[in-house]
Design a protein around this motif. Structure first.
Motif, PDB file in Angstrom:
ATOM      1  N   UNK A 180       0.857  -1.198   0.000  1.00 36.94           N
ATOM      2  CA  UNK A 180       0.000   0.000   0.000  1.00 36.94           C
ATOM      3  C   UNK A 180       0.887   1.241   0.000  1.00 36.94           C
ATOM      4  N   UNK A 181       0.459   2.240  -0.746  1.00 39.83           N
ATOM      5  CA  UNK A 181       1.249   3.460  -0.873  1.00 39.83           C
ATOM      6  C   UNK A 181       0.347   4.678  -0.819  1.00 39.83           C
ATOM      7  N   UNK A 188      -3.092   0.398  -3.765  1.00 41.94           N
ATOM      8  CA  UNK A 188      -2.848  -0.908  -3.146  1.00 41.94           C
ATOM      9  C   UNK A 188      -2.631  -1.933  -4.259  1.00 41.94           C
ATOM     10  N   UNK A 189      -1.516  -2.650  -4.197  1.00 38.06           N
ATOM     11  CA  UNK A 189      -1.198  -3.687  -5.178  1.00 38.06           C
ATOM     12  C   UNK A 189      -1.009  -5.022  -4.460  1.00 38.06           C
ATOM     13  N   UNK A 190      -1.710  -6.043  -4.954  1.00 35.52           N
ATOM     14  CA  UNK A 190      -1.547  -7.397  -4.429  1.00 35.52           C
ATOM     15  C   UNK A 190      -0.862  -8.273  -5.467  1.00 35.52           C
ATOM     16  N   UNK A 233       1.005 -10.823 -14.849  1.00 41.00           N
ATOM     17  CA  UNK A 233       2.122 -10.813 -13.903  1.00 41.00           C
ATOM     18  C   UNK A 233       1.677 -11.171 -12.489  1.00 41.00           C
ATOM     19  N   UNK A 234       0.425 -11.593 -12.335  1.00 37.99           N
ATOM     20  CA  UNK A 234      -0.079 -11.979 -11.027  1.00 37.99           C
ATOM     21  C   UNK A 234      -0.414 -10.812 -10.127  1.00 37.99           C
ATOM     22  N   UNK A 235      -0.704  -9.666 -10.713  1.00 39.86           N
ATOM     23  CA  UNK A 235      -0.951  -8.450  -9.935  1.00 39.86           C
ATOM     24  C   UNK A 235      -2.425  -8.084  -9.924  1.00 39.86           C
ATOM     25  N   UNK A 236      -2.898  -7.656  -8.757  1.00 40.40           N
ATOM     26  CA  UNK A 236      -4.248  -7.123  -8.590  1.00 40.40           C
ATOM     27  C   UNK A 236      -4.125  -5.748  -7.950  1.00 40.40           C
ATOM     28  N   UNK A 237      -4.790  -4.732  -8.528  1.00 43.30           N
ATOM     29  CA  UNK A 237      -4.634  -3.374  -8.024  1.00 43.30           C
ATOM     30  C   UNK A 237      -5.958  -2.800  -7.536  1.00 43.30           C
ATOM     31  N   UNK A 238      -5.850  -1.821  -6.654  1.00 48.79           N
ATOM     32  CA  UNK A 238      -7.008  -1.069  -6.163  1.00 48.79           C
ATOM     33  C   UNK A 238      -6.505   0.253  -5.614  1.00 48.79           C
ATOM     34  N   UNK A 239      -7.412   1.172  -5.398  1.00 47.58           N
ATOM     35  CA  UNK A 239      -6.993   2.458  -4.864  1.00 47.58           C
ATOM     36  C   UNK A 239      -8.156   3.345  -4.515  1.00 47.58           C
ATOM     37  N   UNK A 240      -7.845   4.479  -3.904  1.00 50.36           N
ATOM     38  CA  UNK A 240      -8.828   5.519  -3.606  1.00 50.36           C
ATOM     39  C   UNK A 240      -8.448   6.754  -4.404  1.00 50.36           C
ATOM     40  N   UNK A 241      -9.392   7.228  -5.211  1.00 51.11           N
ATOM     41  CA  UNK A 241      -9.139   8.352  -6.102  1.00 51.11           C
ATOM     42  C   UNK A 241      -9.862   9.603  -5.619  1.00 51.11           C
ATOM     43  N   UNK A 276     -14.432  -6.620 -10.305  1.00 53.98           N
ATOM     44  CA  UNK A 276     -14.757  -7.466  -9.150  1.00 53.98           C
ATOM     45  C   UNK A 276     -14.114  -6.928  -7.877  1.00 53.98           C
ATOM     46  N   UNK A 277     -12.909  -6.362  -8.017  1.00 52.51           N
ATOM     47  CA  UNK A 277     -12.222  -5.784  -6.856  1.00 52.51           C
ATOM     48  C   UNK A 277     -13.009  -4.590  -6.330  1.00 52.51           C
ATOM     49  N   UNK A 278     -13.463  -3.727  -7.239  1.00 47.52           N
ATOM     50  CA  UNK A 278     -14.256  -2.559  -6.837  1.00 47.52           C
ATOM     51  C   UNK A 278     -15.532  -3.001  -6.132  1.00 47.52           C
ATOM     52  N   UNK A 279     -16.208  -4.004  -6.698  1.00 48.11           N
ATOM     53  CA  UNK A 279     -17.457  -4.495  -6.113  1.00 48.11           C
ATOM     54  C   UNK A 279     -17.221  -5.107  -4.736  1.00 48.11           C
TER      55      UNK A 279
END
Length: 297
Positions: A125-126, A162-164, A210-218, A261-264
Motif C-alpha cells: 500500500x502506498x 494498493x497492489x496485491x 504478472x499476477x498483480x491485482x490493483x485497487x486504490x482511492x481516487x 470485481x475488486x471494486x465491487x
C-alpha cells in the motif's frame, strides 16, 4: 460548494496579482522585490516553497509537499476452481513426447497440486499525497503576521494505491501451461483459467499476466484550499517561523481498480460496515503546517 470555494480562491488570487500590483505602482513600491524560501512539515507531508510579497498586505507563494508512506503485509487466500483442477491436468500426455504436463511442471520445479501452493499474497500500500500548490496570503494588518490564505493544490489523483501479488509459482505455472491451453481444454472439456485464482468471500478475483491485482482511492487532482495562519512567508528579519491551519477540498473519494470485481468487493465490504456513507461525506482534507522561512533578499 466545491465550485463556490474554487471561485473564491481564483478571485482572491486575481485580486492579489492584479489590482494590488497597480496599488503598489501608485505607491512607488515594486511587487516581488523580495524573495523567501521555506521548508515545512505537516499533514500534507514535508515540502518546500518560495514566496514573494505583492505588497504589504498580499504575498504570493508556490511550492510542493509530499507524504512518503508505504506499507507491506501478507494475507492468506483460497484458490479458485482452476487451481483445484490442477490435479486433473498433470496427467495429460503431451503429444509427440513421453512427457505429461506434470512432468513438465516438475522439471521446472513447480508444484503439481493446489495443496503444494503457497497461499500467502503480498500486499503493498502506498500513500500518494504529492501536491504542488499556488497560494496567496492576505495580511489584514501591516503590523500583524496573522493572515488568510486561499489558492489551489494540484497533484496525483490516487490518494491511496494498493497492489496485491500472487505467489511467484502461480504466475510461473500459468505461463508454463499457456502453450498447451488448447490441449488441456480439449482434455478437460472446458477452459482452464488459472488467472482467476483468488477467492475472497464470494468473489473470484482475476490477476493480470504478472499476477498483480490493483485497487486504490481516487480524489480530485485539483483541490481548492482556504486557511488561516500566523507568520510571514517572507520574514521581515532573516529567519522566522510560520504556522497554518486550513482545509483542502478534494471531492468525494472513489474506489478504483482495473478489475471490476475488486471494486465491487471493496464497496460491498465497506458498505456493510457503514464506511461508504462516511467516506462520501469526507470531502475535505485537514491541513496543519509548521514552516521555517528564510529571506533571501
Amino acid at each position: 460548494m466545491k465550485k463556490r470555494v474554487s471561485l473564491l480562491c481564483v478571485v482572491v488570487m486575481m485580486l492579489a496579482t492584479g489590482s494590488l500590483i497597480a496599488q503598489n505602482e501608485k505607491n512607488d513600491k515594486k511587487p516581488f522585490r523580495h524573495l523567501g524560501v521555506g521548508i515545512e512539515v505537516g499533514t500534507t507531508g514535508v515540502g518546500l516553497q518560495v514566496a514573494s510579497p505583492i505588497n504589504s498586505h498580499f504575498t504570493l507563494r508556490a511550492g510542493f509537499a509530499m507524504f512518503p508512506f508505504t506499507y507491506s503485509t501478507d494475507f492468506d487466500i483460497e484458490y479458485g476452481n482452476g487451481f483445484n483442477d490442477l490435479s486433473n491436468v498433470v496427467g495429460i500426455q503431451i503429444p509427440n513426447t513421453n512427457q505429461t504436463i506434470g512432468d513438465l511442471l516438475r522439471q521446472e520445479g513447480l508444484p503439481t497440486s493446489v495443496h503444494e501452493l503457497d497461499n500467502e499474497v503480498k500486499l503493498d500500500a502506498k500513500l500518494g499525497l504529492i501536491n504542488g500548490k499556488v497560494l496567496v496570503d492576505m495580511y489584514p494588518s501591516k503590523r500583524s503576521s496573522f493572515h488568510f490564505t486561499a489558492g489551489l493544490y494540484f497533484g496525483k489523483s490516487r490518494l491511496i494505491s494498493v497492489d496485491g501479488y500472487l505467489p511467484e509459482d502461480i504466475v510461473k505455472i500459468d505461463r508454463a501451461l499457456k502453450p498447451y491451453s488448447s490441449l488441456i481444454n480439449n482434455e478437460l472439456g472446458y477452459n482452464l483459467d488459472l488467472s482467476s485464482g483468488i477467492v475472497i468471500d464470494d468473489y473470484t478475483i482475476t490477476a493480470d499476466e504478472n499476477g498483480k491485482v490493483d485497487a486504490g482511492i481516487k480524489i480530485n487532482g485539483v483541490k481548492p484550499y482556504v486557511g488561516i495562519g500566523f507568520g510571514r512567508a517572507v520574514p521581515k528579519k532573516r529567519v522566522a517561523a510560520q504556522f497554518e491551519l486550513g482545509a483542502m477540498f478534494h471531492g468525494k473519494p472513489k474506489i478504483v481498480s482495473s478489475n471490476s470485481d475488486v471494486v465491487e468487493l471493496i464497496n460491498s465490504e465497506l458498505d456493510n460496515n457503514g464506511f461508504i456513507n462516511t467516506m462520501n461525506k469526507i470531502t475535505v482534507y485537514p491541513v496543519m503546517t509548521f514552516r521555517l522561512n528564510g529571506r533571501i533578499f
